[in-house]
Scaffold this active site. Structure first.
Site, PDB file in Angstrom:
ATOM      1  N   LYS A  54       0.838  -1.206   0.000  1.00  0.00           N
ATOM      2  CA  LYS A  54       0.000   0.000   0.000  1.00  0.00           C
ATOM      3  C   LYS A  54       0.873   1.256   0.000  1.00  0.00           C
ATOM      4  O   LYS A  54       0.592   2.224  -0.700  1.00  0.00           O
ATOM      5  CB  LYS A  54      -0.946  -0.024   1.209  1.00  0.00           C
ATOM      6  CG  LYS A  54      -2.038  -1.074   1.041  1.00  0.00           C
ATOM      7  CD  LYS A  54      -2.807  -1.376   2.315  1.00  0.00           C
ATOM      8  CE  LYS A  54      -3.797  -2.520   2.050  1.00  0.00           C
ATOM      9  NZ  LYS A  54      -4.525  -2.941   3.254  1.00  0.00           N
ATOM     10  N   GLN A  98      -4.693  -1.181   9.489  1.00  0.00           N
ATOM     11  CA  GLN A  98      -4.585  -2.532   8.933  1.00  0.00           C
ATOM     12  C   GLN A  98      -5.148  -3.557   9.924  1.00  0.00           C
ATOM     13  O   GLN A  98      -4.776  -3.571  11.093  1.00  0.00           O
ATOM     14  CB  GLN A  98      -3.100  -2.834   8.625  1.00  0.00           C
ATOM     15  CG  GLN A  98      -2.875  -4.164   7.957  1.00  0.00           C
ATOM     16  CD  GLN A  98      -3.497  -4.264   6.566  1.00  0.00           C
ATOM     17  OE1 GLN A  98      -3.354  -3.373   5.750  1.00  0.00           O
ATOM     18  NE2 GLN A  98      -4.206  -5.345   6.310  1.00  0.00           N
ATOM     19  N   ASP A 121     -10.593   2.867   3.758  1.00  0.00           N
ATOM     20  CA  ASP A 121     -11.022   1.484   3.534  1.00  0.00           C
ATOM     21  C   ASP A 121     -12.513   1.360   3.229  1.00  0.00           C
ATOM     22  O   ASP A 121     -12.960   0.325   2.755  1.00  0.00           O
ATOM     23  CB  ASP A 121     -10.749   0.672   4.810  1.00  0.00           C
ATOM     24  CG  ASP A 121      -9.499  -0.164   4.702  1.00  0.00           C
ATOM     25  OD1 ASP A 121      -9.101  -0.481   3.572  1.00  0.00           O
ATOM     26  OD2 ASP A 121      -8.940  -0.510   5.759  1.00  0.00           O
TER      27      ASP A 121
END
Ligand code: NAP
Length: 283
Positions: A54, A98, A121
């Protein structure tokens, strides 16, 4: 094999190139550089790989990116304080925490603490709710990427039967809502479903269960578009999806490989969500 492969790597590269252009425009016209902050708690090896990917993608498209890497002994309060700091930092447009988080941390509380407009997200309840209501929302990256793959192969869901196998909050449920929004007739399957019967109805099949090759090729409707979200590491180290690939490819019209199908799209759509957050923040 009769199916055409859906090249997620190539589509993701195109999405990133589009984003890079938009970033250059945003910098030139409004002096804004999108910023993505990634929080990785502890030493989960898979998380380390995902976060590295990422960060690399963020740098490649021209974002500022920061990795916050607290020790796994961090308390809930300390992690909440970090999220609040990032919420208030004007250079940060997207925040990604995460998952999984250590067991002593309430992941739902952390996800809910991220400002919905910085929720890269698309997992925040406000964004999930807005998706349900058909309002503008930051979309969960994996199903959002699947929608882009369908578009790329000219598959318009309108009027088609879509079957989503798996009902997680991060893939299955938002996927079903996105397909419904595009006027598909949607069925969502889980452990109690009659999978062979349901899968056989699907013009569009999206599978996200986490069980290697659960969906058999023989169940697939001839001509179906098959999207395999699953990523399962076998004992020999090989990555396989949730669909029995070779047999499914004999019946499908299009199919995603694993790896190289949905996986690269998830990261690309995370960049897109962050770009859009920066574009909104600058207004
Ligand atoms: P999850 O939260 O574990 O949910 C799995 C879903 O599959 C549940 O709804 C479960 O049903 C259903 N399921 C499990 N076994 C089943 C069975 N035997 N028959 C029917 N349904 C079954 O998983 P997830 O987070 O959605 O992830 C699913 C897979 O996608 C995993 O392999 C994961 O690694 C992969 N993934 C890939 C990406 C990517 O970027 N490519 C992103 C996210 C996830 P119940 O609700 O009845 O328990």
């Amino acid at each position: 094999m009769t199916a055409q492969l859906i090249d997620g790597k190539a589509v993701a590269a195109r999405v990133r190139a589009e984003i890079k252009e938009e970033v250059a425009r945003l910098k030139a016209e409004r002096g804004i550089t999108p910023g993505l902050a990634v929080v990785r708690v502890g030493e989960d090896p898979a998380s380390k790989i995902y976060v590295t990917g990422k960060k690399k993608a963020a740098e490649e498209v021209g974002f500022n990116s920061w990795e916050h890497h607290p020790d796994e002994t961090i308390t809930q309060q300390e992690l909440l304080a970090l999220v609040h700091r990032l919420n208030e930092d004007p250079a940060v447009h997207g925040i990604l925490v995460q998952l999984p988080l250590p067991k002593h941390i309430d992941a739902d509380a952390i996800i809910s603490a991220v400002k919905p407009e910085k929720d890269a997200d698309g997992f925040h309840p406000m964004n999930a709710g807005n998706l349900l209501l058909g309002r503008p929302a930051t979309r969960a990256c994996t199903p959002y990427g699947v929608m882009r793959l369908l578009e790329e192969v000219g598959c318009n869901p309108a009027g088609k039967r879509a079957v989503v196998v798996g009902r997680s909050n991060i893939v299955g449920k938002p996927q079903a809502l996105m397909l419904l929004q595009k006027d598909a007739t949607v069925t969502v399957c889980h452990r109690k479903s009659d999978l062979p019967a349901e899968v056989a109805q699907a013009d569009i099949l999206v599978v996200a269960v986490g069980v290697p090759e659960l969906v058999k090729g023989a169940w697939i409707k001839p001509g179906a578009v098959v999207i395999d979200v699953g990523m399962n590491r076998k004992a020999d180290g090989k990555l396989v999806g949730d669909v029995e690939f070779a047999a499914a490819a004999e019946r499908a019209s299009f199919i995603t490989p694993v790896p190289g199908g949905v996986g690269p799209m998830t990261i690309a759509m995370l960049m897109k969500n962050t770009l859009e957050a920066a574009q909104r923040a600058g207004k």
